[in-house]
Write a protein that holds these residues in place. Structure first.
Motif, mmCIF file in Angstrom:
data_model
loop_
_atom_site.group_PDB
_atom_site.id
_atom_site.type_symbol
_atom_site.label_atom_id
_atom_site.label_comp_id
_atom_site.label_asym_id
_atom_site.label_seq_id
_atom_site.Cartn_x
_atom_site.Cartn_y
_atom_site.Cartn_z
ATOM 1 N N LYS A 122 -8.362 5.783 -2.879
ATOM 2 C CA LYS A 122 -9.097 6.866 -2.239
ATOM 3 C C LYS A 122 -8.308 8.160 -2.422
ATOM 4 N N SER A 156 0.846 -1.191 0.000
ATOM 5 C CA SER A 156 0.000 0.000 0.000
ATOM 6 C C SER A 156 0.878 1.237 0.000
ATOM 7 N N ASP A 158 -13.078 7.887 -5.330
ATOM 8 C CA ASP A 158 -12.356 6.740 -5.885
ATOM 9 C C ASP A 158 -12.405 6.760 -7.411
ATOM 10 N N ASP A 194 -3.983 0.276 -2.559
ATOM 11 C CA ASP A 194 -3.251 -0.982 -2.469
ATOM 12 C C ASP A 194 -2.873 -1.394 -3.883
ATOM 13 N N ARG A 197 -6.276 -1.556 -6.027
ATOM 14 C CA ARG A 197 -7.480 -1.721 -5.210
ATOM 15 C C ARG A 197 -7.555 -0.602 -4.172
ATOM 16 N N ASN A 198 -8.757 -0.373 -3.704
ATOM 17 C CA ASN A 198 -9.004 0.523 -2.555
ATOM 18 C C ASN A 198 -8.433 1.926 -2.757
#
Length: 653
Positions: A136, A80, A148, A177, A133-134
């Motif tokens: 923000k 991350s 996002d 990530d 992924r993820n």
């Protein structure tokens, strides 16, 4: 020697002048073309006409916190990151562009699709690419909306913020990530290789990174294809790398947790190396596979923690196969840094990587003394399956290199810490500003190392005449990804370096040149100069209009061919008749030999060509002239040496 009458001399000079105009069909009229300006170089509030950052100069900053894990079984890197992006520009930003350079390693990437069928240096695996992924993103502040919204196109990703990042200091954070498979073939810039005792992971382009937003182009989003390297902003990095317990990790910047990842003995040796001008082993060749006694943990994983401030990038290497040695680097200010080398047993030996730390130490010390002090705490040389690639404070060089080859690649890659790591040029568009300038400073490092142990023939510019006259040659300023593969070495590396040699040793002189070049480096350290900034700064510093040089050498395929047409008695003196048969004017350095054996040098300024391609120089002397030669040291890459010397058939014995 039979003398010729004055009337006959005038007729000959007139004929030579007309002949140079009538028969030299490829010779340009200098007064109309060679001395015109190369382009619009007027200053602005952001970049001054004197080649300095202006009173309103700005650049944005990206600070990174990264936490990743290396999976040795599956050859993957996952983790991350959080980016804090500061918008110092005078405009609000609705979105941020990032580079996803691991997406180059896919079957349908632009880089893959533009790789020739026969391959090239820049081939890469096809089973890689990022999984994101993820994601923000939000402007920094209380109760700001989170977004996002993003899309990926090849090696670029645009992240749209829910509300604009304010101008002049506004900040946003972007977190995500990511995961990808580490390529085996990483375009000769990174990747992995299996050696006798394990795998070496050379990790670069290993995290999503922010593209540069500047006052020249706005967002710089040129795709990552191959020859074009990188253009990156500056920021502070904190990164953690979790690896199997038996791995050793070296990276850009300072290792901040040695007590957790090194044994007490290794820590002691590291302190010893920090005070030693001779290499000290951190891990000896005999200790490579003795993991029981040479690792602080005996199983599981361990996390290595690094920090590096005011840098444009970071890279690292990880392996359980490393011999590791180090020595102190002495800097002009009295500060110290540390040269380090890691390499497998295949690379050991005094004819090979056993001298790597010696090479790295000498290289960094030389450039620090001659040009600008090295700013980083370590200078790490990593043996890998990479022929040579540079990152701030860390190189990857071939684990097969030995002797002069290893010195050459080590010195070149460490030289890149000055261009483009300290002076933050756009390698993706202007390769000559990093590869060419670096190849230039490498020449003097060769001379300095161990009293010239290894040779470098760059100053012998006429060795390169075949390339300088090749019909398929391309100008220095050609973008690297647009160059024909066969021309990359000459256009990006050697021709700009040769041009700098000629400027220093022939046109300007070392003292004036060095002051100007050092001023350019210190003025643009940790900033983003464009070609015009270099041209403007250098001209202002040396006090010369060099449009004719930039235009002829960097922006065209012009060649140099200055000739002596004849030397004639003129009363008690002589007339030296000169012609420019090439497309590029140059000052003319003459060496005159007299009958008594004395030699004298005189230099005629480039302005002799202002009015055309023929010039008659009045050589005032009371001695008898027996020979005249242009550029006796052969520094100028004149394509026809046959016409550089007199006497000629105009005289009879």
């Amino acid at each position: 020697m039979k003398k010729i009458g004055l009337r006959k001399i005038f007729l000959m000079l007139a004929f030579l002048s007309c002949a140079s105009m009538s028969f030299g069909q490829e010779v340009i009229d200098n007064k109309d073309r060679a001395f015109t300006e190369i382009g619009y170089r007027q200053g602005t509030a952001y970049r001054t006409a004197s080649g300095k950052p202006g009173p309103m100069y700005w650049q944005n900053q990206a600070d990174y916190k990264i936490d990743v894990k290396l999976d040795e079984d599956n050859h993957t890197l996952s983790g991350s990151l959080t980016i804090t992006y500061t918008n110092n520009s005078p405009e609000e930003l609705d979105f941020v562009w990032l580079y996803l350079e691991q997406n180059r390693f896919t079957p349908d990437s632009r880089g893959t699709l533009t790789t020739p069928v026969q391959g090239s240096r820049y081939v890469g695996d096809l089973d890689g690419g990022y999984e994101i992924r993820n994601l923000k993103a939000q402007v920094v502040g209380r109760n700001k909306p989170v977004s996002d919204d993003h899309f990926v196109d090849d090696t670029r990703m645009r992240v749209t913020i829910a509300e604009p990042i304010p101008a002049k200091g506004g900040q946003a954070t972007i977190s995500m990530d990511f995961e990808y498979k580490i390529p085996e073939k990483g375009m000769d810039r990174m990747g992995r290789v299996k050696v006798k005792d394990g795998v070496i992971y050379a990790m670069a382009q290993w995290y999503p990174k922010v593209a540069v937003f500047d006052d020249v182009t706005g967002w710089n989003t040129d795709p990552y294809l191959g020859a074009g390297e990188f253009y990156l902003g500056y920021g502070d990095f904190e990164y953690k790398v979790t690896v199997p317990f038996d791995h050793i990790v070296v990276g850009s910047g300072e290792l901040v947790n040695p007590g957790q990842v090194l044994t007490r003995e290794q820590q002691r040796r590291m302190k010893e190396a920090a005070e030693s001008d001779e290499r000290v082993y951190i891990i000896t060749p005999e200790e490579i596979t003795d993991y029981e006694n040479n690792r602080p943990k005996k199983e599981g994983a361990v996390t290595w923690h690094f920090k590096m401030n005011n840098t444009r990038d970071v890279a690292f290497a990880s392996s359980k196969t490393f011999i590791w040695d180090a020595a102190r680097i002495n800097l002009p200010s009295g500060k110290k840094a540390m040269a380090q080398s890691v390499y497998p047993r295949e690379s050991d030996g005094d004819e090979a990587w056993g001298r790597s730390t010696e090479y790295g130490k000498a290289s960094v010390e030389h450039y620090s003394e001659m040009w600008y002090e090295y700013p980083y705490p370590v200078a790490v040389n990593v043996a890998a399956e990479v022929n040579g690639m540079e990152y701030p404070g860390l190189n990857f060089c071939s684990f097969r290199s030995k002797g002069a080859s290893l010195w050459g690649v080590t010195d070149h890659e460490f030289g890149h810490n000055w261009f483009p790591m300290i002076v933050g040029t756009n390698e993706r568009r202007h390769a000559w500003m990093d590869e060419g300038f670096n190849t230039f400073i490498n020449y003097y490092s060769y001379l300095a190392f161990n009293e010239g142990e290894y040779t470098n023939n760059l100053k012998q510019t006429r060795r390169y005449i075949n390339q300088l006259t090749n019909k398929d040659r391309e100008p220095v300023v050609t973008h690297p990804d647009r160059l024909q593969p066969a021309n990359i070495g000459m256009s990006a590396y050697y021709k700009p370096a040769l041009g700098m040699i000629v400027l220093r040793e022939y046109v300007i002189g070392p003292e004036r040149f060095d002051k100007a070049f050092k001023s350019y480096i210190s003025t643009w350290a940790y900033k983003h100069p464009q070609p015009n900034d270099f041209f403007n700064h250098f001209e202002n510093a040396v006090g010369e209009n060099l449009d004719w040089f930039w235009k002829g050498w960097f922006y065209s395929n012009a060649t140099i061919d200055i000739a002596i047409d004849g030397v004639y008695p003129y009363g008690p003196n002589y007339v030296v008749s000169l012609s420019n048969h090439g497309q590029m004017p140059m000052p003319v350095q003459l060496e005159i030999t007299y009958e008594d054996g004395e030699k004298e040098r005189r230099t005629l300024p480039v302005e002799i060509w202002f009015k055309g391609n023929q010039w008659n120089h009045l050589l005032r002397t009371d001695k008898k002239v027996v020979a005249v030669e242009i550029d006796p040291e052969k520094i100028m890459p004149d394509i026809n040496s046959a016409n550089d010397r007199w006497p000629t058939s105009l005289y009879e014995d």
